[in-house]
Motif scaffolding. Sequence first.
Motif, PDB file in Angstrom:
ATOM      1  N   THR A 364     -32.043  26.692  -6.170  1.00 49.33           N
ATOM      2  CA  THR A 364     -31.231  25.485  -6.025  1.00 49.33           C
ATOM      3  C   THR A 364     -30.628  25.113  -7.377  1.00 49.33           C
ATOM      4  N   LYS A 365     -29.341  24.755  -7.350  1.00 49.29           N
ATOM      5  CA  LYS A 365     -28.626  24.466  -8.595  1.00 49.29           C
ATOM      6  C   LYS A 365     -28.426  22.960  -8.759  1.00 49.29           C
ATOM      7  N   VAL A 366     -28.688  22.501  -9.963  1.00 51.77           N
ATOM      8  CA  VAL A 366     -28.404  21.109 -10.314  1.00 51.77           C
ATOM      9  C   VAL A 366     -27.436  21.158 -11.491  1.00 51.77           C
ATOM     10  N   GLU A 367     -26.167  20.868 -11.229  1.00 52.72           N
ATOM     11  CA  GLU A 367     -25.131  21.134 -12.229  1.00 52.72           C
ATOM     12  C   GLU A 367     -24.181  19.961 -12.429  1.00 52.72           C
ATOM     13  N   ASN A 368     -23.825  19.743 -13.689  1.00 50.48           N
ATOM     14  CA  ASN A 368     -22.766  18.780 -14.039  1.00 50.48           C
ATOM     15  C   ASN A 368     -22.993  17.380 -13.486  1.00 50.48           C
ATOM     16  N   ASN A 369     -24.223  16.996 -13.372  1.00 50.41           N
ATOM     17  CA  ASN A 369     -24.498  15.623 -12.961  1.00 50.41           C
ATOM     18  C   ASN A 369     -24.584  14.734 -14.191  1.00 50.41           C
ATOM     19  N   LEU A 370     -24.242  13.469 -13.999  1.00 50.68           N
ATOM     20  CA  LEU A 370     -24.319  12.490 -15.083  1.00 50.68           C
ATOM     21  C   LEU A 370     -25.388  11.467 -14.704  1.00 50.68           C
ATOM     22  N   ILE A 371     -26.390  11.347 -15.568  1.00 49.52           N
ATOM     23  CA  ILE A 371     -27.485  10.421 -15.278  1.00 49.52           C
ATOM     24  C   ILE A 371     -27.602   9.460 -16.456  1.00 49.52           C
ATOM     25  N   VAL A 372     -27.329   8.182 -16.206  1.00 49.25           N
ATOM     26  CA  VAL A 372     -27.310   7.212 -17.301  1.00 49.25           C
ATOM     27  C   VAL A 372     -28.117   5.975 -16.915  1.00 49.25           C
ATOM     28  N   ASN A 373     -29.015   5.578 -17.794  1.00 55.24           N
ATOM     29  CA  ASN A 373     -29.712   4.300 -17.627  1.00 55.24           C
ATOM     30  C   ASN A 373     -29.400   3.421 -18.829  1.00 55.24           C
ATOM     31  N   SER A 374     -29.047   2.174 -18.585  1.00 58.56           N
ATOM     32  CA  SER A 374     -28.664   1.313 -19.709  1.00 58.56           C
ATOM     33  C   SER A 374     -29.880   0.982 -20.579  1.00 58.56           C
ATOM     34  N   THR A 375     -31.078   0.899 -19.976  1.00 59.50           N
ATOM     35  CA  THR A 375     -32.290   0.867 -20.791  1.00 59.50           C
ATOM     36  C   THR A 375     -33.135   2.073 -20.397  1.00 59.50           C
ATOM     37  N   GLU A 376     -33.829   2.631 -21.383  1.00 55.17           N
ATOM     38  CA  GLU A 376     -34.508   3.897 -21.124  1.00 55.17           C
ATOM     39  C   GLU A 376     -35.588   3.761 -20.047  1.00 55.17           C
ATOM     40  N   VAL A 377     -35.565   4.668 -19.098  1.00 58.77           N
ATOM     41  CA  VAL A 377     -36.531   4.678 -17.999  1.00 58.77           C
ATOM     42  C   VAL A 377     -37.055   6.105 -17.842  1.00 58.77           C
ATOM     43  N   ASP A 378     -38.310   6.206 -17.457  1.00 58.00           N
ATOM     44  CA  ASP A 378     -38.870   7.517 -17.131  1.00 58.00           C
ATOM     45  C   ASP A 378     -38.526   7.791 -15.669  1.00 58.00           C
ATOM     46  N   SER A 379     -37.247   8.078 -15.448  1.00 55.93           N
ATOM     47  CA  SER A 379     -36.743   8.019 -14.072  1.00 55.93           C
ATOM     48  C   SER A 379     -36.808   9.346 -13.330  1.00 55.93           C
ATOM     49  N   ILE A 380     -37.080  10.442 -14.036  1.00 56.04           N
ATOM     50  CA  ILE A 380     -37.111  11.733 -13.327  1.00 56.04           C
ATOM     51  C   ILE A 380     -38.557  12.219 -13.236  1.00 56.04           C
ATOM     52  N   ALA A 381     -39.054  12.284 -12.023  1.00 55.77           N
ATOM     53  CA  ALA A 381     -40.442  12.705 -11.827  1.00 55.77           C
ATOM     54  C   ALA A 381     -40.481  14.108 -11.245  1.00 55.77           C
ATOM     55  N   VAL A 382     -41.379  14.924 -11.790  1.00 58.58           N
ATOM     56  CA  VAL A 382     -41.540  16.302 -11.309  1.00 58.58           C
ATOM     57  C   VAL A 382     -42.930  16.404 -10.698  1.00 58.58           C
ATOM     58  N   HIS A 383     -42.987  16.723  -9.410  1.00 57.66           N
ATOM     59  CA  HIS A 383     -44.269  16.681  -8.700  1.00 57.66           C
ATOM     60  C   HIS A 383     -44.910  18.040  -8.494  1.00 57.66           C
ATOM     61  N   ASP A 384     -44.175  19.126  -8.859  1.00 54.74           N
ATOM     62  CA  ASP A 384     -44.715  20.474  -8.624  1.00 54.74           C
ATOM     63  C   ASP A 384     -43.867  21.440  -9.454  1.00 54.74           C
ATOM     64  N   VAL A 396     -27.312  13.462 -19.744  1.00 53.22           N
ATOM     65  CA  VAL A 396     -28.209  12.341 -19.481  1.00 53.22           C
ATOM     66  C   VAL A 396     -28.240  11.384 -20.667  1.00 53.22           C
ATOM     67  N   ASP A 397     -28.474  10.123 -20.344  1.00 48.89           N
ATOM     68  CA  ASP A 397     -28.689   9.111 -21.382  1.00 48.89           C
ATOM     69  C   ASP A 397     -29.661   8.073 -20.806  1.00 48.89           C
ATOM     70  N   GLY A 398     -30.636   7.692 -21.598  1.00 46.40           N
ATOM     71  CA  GLY A 398     -31.581   6.671 -21.149  1.00 46.40           C
ATOM     72  C   GLY A 398     -32.646   7.194 -20.213  1.00 46.40           C
ATOM     73  N   VAL A 399     -32.912   8.483 -20.262  1.00 48.75           N
ATOM     74  CA  VAL A 399     -33.992   9.065 -19.454  1.00 48.75           C
ATOM     75  C   VAL A 399     -35.111   9.493 -20.402  1.00 48.75           C
ATOM     76  N   ALA A 400     -36.319   8.995 -20.190  1.00 43.80           N
ATOM     77  CA  ALA A 400     -37.401   9.233 -21.146  1.00 43.80           C
ATOM     78  C   ALA A 400     -37.779  10.715 -21.219  1.00 43.80           C
ATOM     79  N   LYS A 401     -38.073  11.304 -20.080  1.00 40.06           N
ATOM     80  CA  LYS A 401     -38.523  12.709 -20.084  1.00 40.06           C
ATOM     81  C   LYS A 401     -37.597  13.548 -19.218  1.00 40.06           C
ATOM     82  N   LEU A 402     -37.219  14.706 -19.748  1.00 40.30           N
ATOM     83  CA  LEU A 402     -36.323  15.568 -18.988  1.00 40.30           C
ATOM     84  C   LEU A 402     -37.124  16.623 -18.217  1.00 40.30           C
TER      85      LEU A 402
END
Length: 740
Positions: A364-384, A396-402
């Motif tokens: 699965t491809k995740v390409e050319n997406n723009l992810i911006v949070n005005s205040t930093e958030v740990d918004s992307i969770a990886v479960h497996d 990306v901008d404002g994402v704590a962990k990539l």
Amino acid sequence: MNRNNTYVSKLLWALIALLSFCTACADSPVTTQAEFKDAVKAASPGDTITMANGVWEDFEMVFTGSGTADKPITLTAETKGEVIISGVSNLRIAGEHLVVRDLVFRDGYTPTNEVISFRRTKAHLANHSRVTEVVIDHFNNPERNETDFWVMMYGQHNRFDHNHLEGKSNSGVTMAVRLNSEDSQNNHHRIDHNYFGPRPVLGSNGGETLRIGTSKYSLTNSFTVVENNYFDRCDGEVEIISNKSGKNIFRGNVFFESRGTLTLRHGNDNLIENNVFLGNGVDHTGGIRLINKRQTIRNNYLSGLKGYRFGGALVVMNGVPNSPINRYHQVEDSVIQNNTIIDSDHIELAAGSDDERSAVPLTTKVENNLIVNSTEVDSIAVHDDISGITFKGNVVDGVAKLPSETGLERKAIKLEKHSNGLFYPSGDPVTDAGVSRSFKVLQRDETGPAWYPKPGYAGRFDGGKVMQAEPGADQLYAALRGASAGDVIELQPGAYQEPRTLAIDFPVTIRGLSDGKSRPMVRFERTALFEIRDGGSLRLEGLDIDGSVAPDAYGNAVIRTSRYSMLGNYEVQVADVRVSNLNTNHSFNFLKVSRSTFADQIDIRNSEFADVSGHIIALEREIDDLGIYNGEYVQIQDSTFKNIAGAVANLYRGGTDESTFGPHFLLSGSSLDNVGHGKRNKTKASVYLLGVQVATLDGNTFRNSRPVRIVETVGEPVTTVRDNVYEATDAAVIGPIARN
Ligand code: CA
């Protein structure tokens, strides 16, 4: 001109007159159900059947016939919006090239499973037919838990467009496309420019707004296009749209402050593009949930979404190995491209990973997406393990962990509003990531029939007048009789005594005024002071309530709900209120509810309760364990409870499905003293929560009270118990407790 010619000419004119009269006959409005049936029977291609203005009561309409592409048979209203279908009524359409338009379904409900059905019988379906500019407004079965559907599409090549569906509050999907026979598969339906108006939280499974297919036929293709529709506060349950078939397109739709997600639940090869999801920070607003193969999610704009877990802005699920058709198929060969995700709290990858759901996303491809949070958030969770997901060109901008070391680039992004109303990185193009600048945003007034008003945004307690009441007997009753929705009744200080239960069937505020020394004191002589009925909501502020003249009977309440099913969700707000002496007999509750009622919110703050023989809030009437419950948010803040025989809150949400957001519970900054020791308190707790999804108990003091008991039964409950003080009270008991 000779005589003969004159005669022929007269005859000719008479013939022409007769002919045009007959044309008029065919078009003259039908006025009775019998005339309607005759007109349908007689209709041939090109004919129009017009229904006379007025209210058509208890009418099960059957519209059948065979038109042609050039000459459809049309059913319409004498005047748009002035033909009202009410009472026990519905519409079945079957045949070829039929058009239904301009009707309003209101003040009634269907006796069958469907209000509008694109079939007459199982074998007689509609094809190449269209329903347009039709309204279904609060056309609900009076029993909230009785299931029905407003629109069911069968057949092939049908169109449903420019319709207005608002206020479904009984159980059942608002609209569904069925693929249950070959004649309804590969259907190429179009669902476009509809206004899907507010759908309140249902409080159980079965509150989806649109479903395409079912799990049983989900590996079949539908080819349905869902385009340019406006979903306005469609909150029913966790799925706004539940896609359960293949090769569908969801394009150009707007989801405005709608709780839940567009879920690709079953079926492959679907496309989701150019949609806008605007959460505006509302709880549980979500985006897109991805399951299955060869799905494409591109050029979508998602902003201000607060949903989490399966309700996040973007959720890529884990599957079940060799999944049965009704479970979770693995994500494979899918593409997530050029989406913009702004200020959204949760992106979940390999979500739902557990012993059963162990098949991680592949290729699965995740390409050319723009992810911006005005205040930093740990918004992307990886479960497996997400090694099957390839990241490329994302900014990306404002994402704590990539989630990946490659394919995601951090850049400082300043956003700027573009002429289409969406936000893009300002200045010179620093990136091509995110949605295209030529994105056209659908406006609400481009959807639905222009002649039918769309609902406003005012809060339920807003917009009324302020009235005055003086102390004495019956004064509150008199004031309420003169009040209407949104009004505020102000009580002068002094003693009030009510000989009647006060029926509340519209939102109203009762506000006590203080003269510095005293404030209003309300006593009541019946088994309840207030009864909330369908449509009612109540806000109490700045007054005292005393139960000492209530009857010497068990089961009294200050506020109770109607004993009958309520379609409208209600709200109770209590601020700066002192309640005492609810103890003329046992089991005297502050709030007592009946089955088939649902509170959007119960909110108590800065209030005092003393000497109560029952519970303060009892939302525990749905005991069938069907996943139904009695209220969404219960919040108690900065309040005191003393000598309460029952629990401060008793909430029950049984069942095992994961379709609901709530219930939610908050108790903070409050003190409980001698709470829960009554021998009739079966909960054996000062606070009893079963199946609550979000529970927070924060900064409270418990003195000489029974413990808090929290039974976690379903979903992934978020339970926070912190900074509480327990004096002569056992600590909170939390966990999945086996039930008998
Ligand atoms: Ca569901």
